[in-house]
Design a protein around this motif. Structure first.
Motif, PDB file in Angstrom:
ATOM      1  N   ILE A 207       0.838  -1.195   0.000  1.00  0.00           N
ATOM      2  CA  ILE A 207       0.000   0.000   0.000  1.00  0.00           C
ATOM      3  C   ILE A 207       0.874   1.247   0.000  1.00  0.00           C
ATOM      4  O   ILE A 207       2.069   1.194   0.293  1.00  0.00           O
ATOM      5  CB  ILE A 207      -0.961   0.022   1.198  1.00  0.00           C
ATOM      6  N   LYS A 208       0.265   2.379  -0.368  1.00  0.00           N
ATOM      7  CA  LYS A 208       0.898   3.697  -0.311  1.00  0.00           C
ATOM      8  C   LYS A 208       2.170   3.777  -1.155  1.00  0.00           C
ATOM      9  O   LYS A 208       3.176   4.372  -0.754  1.00  0.00           O
ATOM     10  CB  LYS A 208       1.180   4.099   1.144  1.00  0.00           C
ATOM     11  N   LEU A 209       2.112   3.174  -2.324  1.00  0.00           N
ATOM     12  CA  LEU A 209       3.235   3.229  -3.266  1.00  0.00           C
ATOM     13  C   LEU A 209       3.111   4.440  -4.193  1.00  0.00           C
ATOM     14  O   LEU A 209       2.048   5.058  -4.289  1.00  0.00           O
ATOM     15  CB  LEU A 209       3.265   1.951  -4.100  1.00  0.00           C
ATOM     16  N   LYS A 210       4.187   4.740  -4.889  1.00  0.00           N
ATOM     17  CA  LYS A 210       4.189   5.767  -5.936  1.00  0.00           C
ATOM     18  C   LYS A 210       4.392   5.076  -7.282  1.00  0.00           C
ATOM     19  O   LYS A 210       4.919   3.964  -7.362  1.00  0.00           O
ATOM     20  CB  LYS A 210       5.314   6.773  -5.699  1.00  0.00           C
ATOM     21  N   ASP A 211       3.993   5.750  -8.362  1.00  0.00           N
ATOM     22  CA  ASP A 211       4.071   5.084  -9.659  1.00  0.00           C
ATOM     23  C   ASP A 211       5.494   4.784 -10.087  1.00  0.00           C
ATOM     24  O   ASP A 211       5.738   3.800 -10.785  1.00  0.00           O
ATOM     25  CB  ASP A 211       3.308   5.839 -10.755  1.00  0.00           C
ATOM     26  N   TRP A 212       6.466   5.596  -9.642  1.00  0.00           N
ATOM     27  CA  TRP A 212       7.847   5.263 -10.025  1.00  0.00           C
ATOM     28  C   TRP A 212       8.332   3.978  -9.346  1.00  0.00           C
ATOM     29  O   TRP A 212       9.253   3.341  -9.829  1.00  0.00           O
ATOM     30  CB  TRP A 212       8.794   6.422  -9.707  1.00  0.00           C
ATOM     31  N   ASP A 213       7.687   3.575  -8.238  1.00  0.00           N
ATOM     32  CA  ASP A 213       8.038   2.314  -7.584  1.00  0.00           C
ATOM     33  C   ASP A 213       7.654   1.108  -8.438  1.00  0.00           C
ATOM     34  O   ASP A 213       8.318   0.062  -8.379  1.00  0.00           O
ATOM     35  CB  ASP A 213       7.312   2.167  -6.233  1.00  0.00           C
ATOM     36  N   VAL A 214       6.559   1.218  -9.186  1.00  0.00           N
ATOM     37  CA  VAL A 214       5.950   0.030  -9.792  1.00  0.00           C
ATOM     38  C   VAL A 214       5.736   0.122 -11.298  1.00  0.00           C
ATOM     39  O   VAL A 214       5.330  -0.861 -11.923  1.00  0.00           O
ATOM     40  CB  VAL A 214       4.594  -0.266  -9.114  1.00  0.00           C
ATOM     41  N   GLU A 215       5.996   1.265 -11.893  1.00  0.00           N
ATOM     42  CA  GLU A 215       5.677   1.480 -13.306  1.00  0.00           C
ATOM     43  C   GLU A 215       6.292   0.410 -14.202  1.00  0.00           C
ATOM     44  O   GLU A 215       5.611  -0.206 -15.020  1.00  0.00           O
ATOM     45  CB  GLU A 215       6.156   2.862 -13.746  1.00  0.00           C
ATOM     46  N   ALA A 216       7.580   0.171 -14.053  1.00  0.00           N
ATOM     47  CA  ALA A 216       8.255  -0.819 -14.899  1.00  0.00           C
ATOM     48  C   ALA A 216       7.894  -2.244 -14.484  1.00  0.00           C
ATOM     49  O   ALA A 216       7.628  -3.102 -15.329  1.00  0.00           O
ATOM     50  CB  ALA A 216       9.768  -0.620 -14.822  1.00  0.00           C
ATOM     51  N   GLY A 217       7.872  -2.501 -13.189  1.00  0.00           N
ATOM     52  CA  GLY A 217       7.622  -3.849 -12.699  1.00  0.00           C
ATOM     53  C   GLY A 217       6.255  -4.387 -13.065  1.00  0.00           C
ATOM     54  O   GLY A 217       6.107  -5.583 -13.358  1.00  0.00           O
ATOM     55  N   GLU A 233      -5.280   5.518  -4.417  1.00  0.00           N
ATOM     56  CA  GLU A 233      -5.881   5.945  -3.160  1.00  0.00           C
ATOM     57  C   GLU A 233      -5.304   7.291  -2.753  1.00  0.00           C
ATOM     58  O   GLU A 233      -4.353   7.790  -3.353  1.00  0.00           O
ATOM     59  CB  GLU A 233      -5.629   4.891  -2.079  1.00  0.00           C
ATOM     60  N   LYS A 234      -5.876   7.872  -1.715  1.00  0.00           N
ATOM     61  CA  LYS A 234      -5.487   9.217  -1.301  1.00  0.00           C
ATOM     62  C   LYS A 234      -4.004   9.299  -0.942  1.00  0.00           C
ATOM     63  O   LYS A 234      -3.324  10.271  -1.261  1.00  0.00           O
ATOM     64  CB  LYS A 234      -6.342   9.649  -0.111  1.00  0.00           C
ATOM     65  N   LYS A 235      -3.474   8.262  -0.292  1.00  0.00           N
ATOM     66  CA  LYS A 235      -2.089   8.297   0.170  1.00  0.00           C
ATOM     67  C   LYS A 235      -1.136   7.524  -0.734  1.00  0.00           C
ATOM     68  O   LYS A 235       0.006   7.272  -0.359  1.00  0.00           O
ATOM     69  CB  LYS A 235      -2.009   7.757   1.600  1.00  0.00           C
ATOM     70  N   GLY A 236      -1.594   7.137  -1.917  1.00  0.00           N
ATOM     71  CA  GLY A 236      -0.718   6.439  -2.848  1.00  0.00           C
ATOM     72  C   GLY A 236      -1.413   5.283  -3.529  1.00  0.00           C
ATOM     73  O   GLY A 236      -2.646   5.174  -3.504  1.00  0.00           O
ATOM     74  N   LEU A 237      -0.639   4.419  -4.136  1.00  0.00           N
ATOM     75  CA  LEU A 237      -1.170   3.305  -4.906  1.00  0.00           C
ATOM     76  C   LEU A 237      -1.242   2.037  -4.051  1.00  0.00           C
ATOM     77  O   LEU A 237      -0.318   1.723  -3.305  1.00  0.00           O
ATOM     78  CB  LEU A 237      -0.287   3.023  -6.114  1.00  0.00           C
ATOM     79  N   TYR A 238      -2.360   1.331  -4.188  1.00  0.00           N
ATOM     80  CA  TYR A 238      -2.473  -0.024  -3.648  1.00  0.00           C
ATOM     81  C   TYR A 238      -2.249  -0.974  -4.818  1.00  0.00           C
ATOM     82  O   TYR A 238      -2.929  -0.890  -5.835  1.00  0.00           O
ATOM     83  CB  TYR A 238      -3.859  -0.240  -3.041  1.00  0.00           C
ATOM     84  N   VAL A 239      -1.283  -1.865  -4.675  1.00  0.00           N
ATOM     85  CA  VAL A 239      -0.937  -2.793  -5.748  1.00  0.00           C
ATOM     86  C   VAL A 239      -0.997  -4.221  -5.217  1.00  0.00           C
ATOM     87  O   VAL A 239      -0.431  -4.527  -4.167  1.00  0.00           O
ATOM     88  CB  VAL A 239       0.469  -2.502  -6.312  1.00  0.00           C
ATOM     89  N   MET A 240      -1.701  -5.071  -5.926  1.00  0.00           N
ATOM     90  CA  MET A 240      -1.763  -6.491  -5.596  1.00  0.00           C
ATOM     91  C   MET A 240      -1.504  -7.264  -6.878  1.00  0.00           C
ATOM     92  O   MET A 240      -2.191  -7.085  -7.875  1.00  0.00           O
ATOM     93  CB  MET A 240      -3.136  -6.846  -5.034  1.00  0.00           C
ATOM     94  N   ALA A 241      -0.474  -8.112  -6.869  1.00  0.00           N
ATOM     95  CA  ALA A 241      -0.047  -8.820  -8.069  1.00  0.00           C
ATOM     96  C   ALA A 241       0.197 -10.281  -7.736  1.00  0.00           C
ATOM     97  O   ALA A 241       0.645 -10.614  -6.643  1.00  0.00           O
ATOM     98  CB  ALA A 241       1.233  -8.194  -8.624  1.00  0.00           C
ATOM     99  N   ALA A 242      -0.086 -11.141  -8.702  1.00  0.00           N
ATOM    100  CA  ALA A 242       0.118 -12.570  -8.479  1.00  0.00           C
ATOM    101  C   ALA A 242       0.061 -13.303  -9.804  1.00  0.00           C
ATOM    102  O   ALA A 242      -0.280 -12.726 -10.849  1.00  0.00           O
ATOM    103  CB  ALA A 242      -0.944 -13.134  -7.530  1.00  0.00           C
ATOM    104  N   ASN A 243       0.379 -14.597  -9.759  1.00  0.00           N
ATOM    105  CA  ASN A 243       0.155 -15.397 -10.956  1.00  0.00           C
ATOM    106  C   ASN A 243      -1.352 -15.523 -11.189  1.00  0.00           C
ATOM    107  O   ASN A 243      -2.163 -15.196 -10.312  1.00  0.00           O
ATOM    108  CB  ASN A 243       0.840 -16.763 -10.842  1.00  0.00           C
ATOM    109  N   SER A 244      -1.729 -15.998 -12.358  1.00  0.00           N
ATOM    110  CA  SER A 244      -3.145 -16.005 -12.730  1.00  0.00           C
ATOM    111  C   SER A 244      -3.974 -16.979 -11.899  1.00  0.00           C
ATOM    112  O   SER A 244      -5.196 -16.831 -11.791  1.00  0.00           O
ATOM    113  CB  SER A 244      -3.290 -16.343 -14.214  1.00  0.00           C
TER     114      SER A 244
END
Length: 256
Positions: A207-217, A233-244
C-alpha cells in the motif's frame, strides 16, 4: 515498434552505466539523508543517478516528459513519458544489502509500453516491451503455476508512516499470513514485482506506493503472464499482483 526497442536499449545502457557507479560508491563512505521519516533515506547516489538519467534522456530524446522520484516532473511536448526511480530499495543500498534496483518505465500516450528493472549487485536485468513478453538477462520469463495458497510464497512491504496510523498493512498481513506458505519482505517494490514475474514468488502486495516504484515492474509482470490490481488511493497506490491462479484468492483476503 523499432523506436520502442531503441528506447529500451538506450535505457539499459544508461542504467548499467549508472549501476556501475552505484556499485563503486557502495564500497566507500556515502552521504545519506532522511526524507519523510527516520528510515526514508535518500543517498547521494539516488540524486546522482537521477541526474545522470534525466540528462541522457534530455540529450537523446528532447521534449520527452519525465516523472522522477527525487526531482519531480519534467515537462515536454512529446507523447512519451519516462517514469524513473533511480534506486528502488534505497534503505537496502545504504545498508549494503543487494536487493535494490534502477527502475525505468516508459509511457506512450499514457500507456506503459516499456519496462526496465536493473539490479546492479544481483547482476539481473528484467525488461519488457508491451505485447512482446518479458525477460531476465535475455531469457523469457513467466509467472509461477502455484495454485494453492498454502503453498504460495508472497511478498509485501510497509509504508513509512507505519507507526503513526492503523492503515499500515498489518491488518492485511494478519488476514493472509495464516493462509499462505510463506511471507517475504525484501524492500524493493520493483524487484518484488519482478520476482513474481519470473516465478520466484507467487504474489506481492503493498500500500501507499508511488508510480515510479511500480511502473516498470507492473508491465514486466503482466508481460510474464501475471495479473495486477492497482487502485489509486489518497495516500498512494495499492498494488496487488500474483500469478493467474492465485490472484483472485489473494485478493479475497486483502481487498481494499
Amino acid at each position: 515498434m523499432n523506436q520502442w526497442k531503441q528506447m529500451l536499449e538506450d535505457a539499459k545502457e544508461w542504467a548499467k552505466e549508472a549501476g556501475q557507479k552505484q556499485l563503486e560508491r557502495a564500497e566507500g563512505p556515502m552521504e545519506v539523508n532522511s526524507k519523510s521519516s527516520a528510515i526514508d533515506f535518500v543517498t547521494e547516489l539516488d540524486v546522482w543517478t537521477e541526474n545522470f538519467l534525466t540528462e541522457k534522456i534530455q540529450a537523446n530524446y528532447p521534449g520527452h516528459v519525465m516523472k522522477t522520484e527525487e526531482s519531480g516532473n519534467y515537462d515536454g511536448e512529446s507523447d512519451y513519458e519516462w517514469v524513473i526511480d533511480p534506486i528502488d530499495g534505497t534503505v537496502n543500498y545504504a545498508r549494503g544489502l543487494p536487493f535494490y534496483c534502477i527502475s525505468i518505465g516508459i509511457r506512450y500516450q499514457g500507456e506503459t509500453v516499456i519496462g526496465l528493472v536493473y539490479a546492479p549487485k544481483l547482476g539481473e536485468t528484467f525488461e519488457a516491451i508491451k505485447g512482446e513478453g518479458a525477460s531476465l538477462n535475455g531469457r523469457q520469463i513467466h509467472s509461477s503455476s502455484t495454485s494453492q495458497l498454502d503453498k504460495a510464497v508472497i511478498a509485501t512491504g510497509f509504508p513509512y508512516d507505519k507507526g503513526m496510523t492503523e492503515d499500515n498493512n498489518l491488518p492485511h498481513v494478519n488476514k493472509l499470513l495464516p493462509q499462505i506458505g510463506g511471507l517475504r519482505r525484501m524492500g524493493s517494490a520493483a524487484l518484488d514485482l519482478c520476482q513474481v514475474a519470473c516465478g520466484r514468488l507467487d504474489g506481492y502486495w503493498e500500500i501507499k506506493l508511488k508510480d515510479w516504484d511500480v511502473e516498470a515492474g507492473i508491465l514486466i509482470l503482466k508481460e510474464a503472464g501475471g495479473e495486477v490490481l492497482m487502485i489509486e488511493e489518497k495516500k498512494g497506490l495499492y498494488v496487488m499482483a500474483a500469478n493467474s491462479f492465485l490472484h483472485s484468492k489473494i485478493q479475497a483476503f486483502i481487498i481494499r
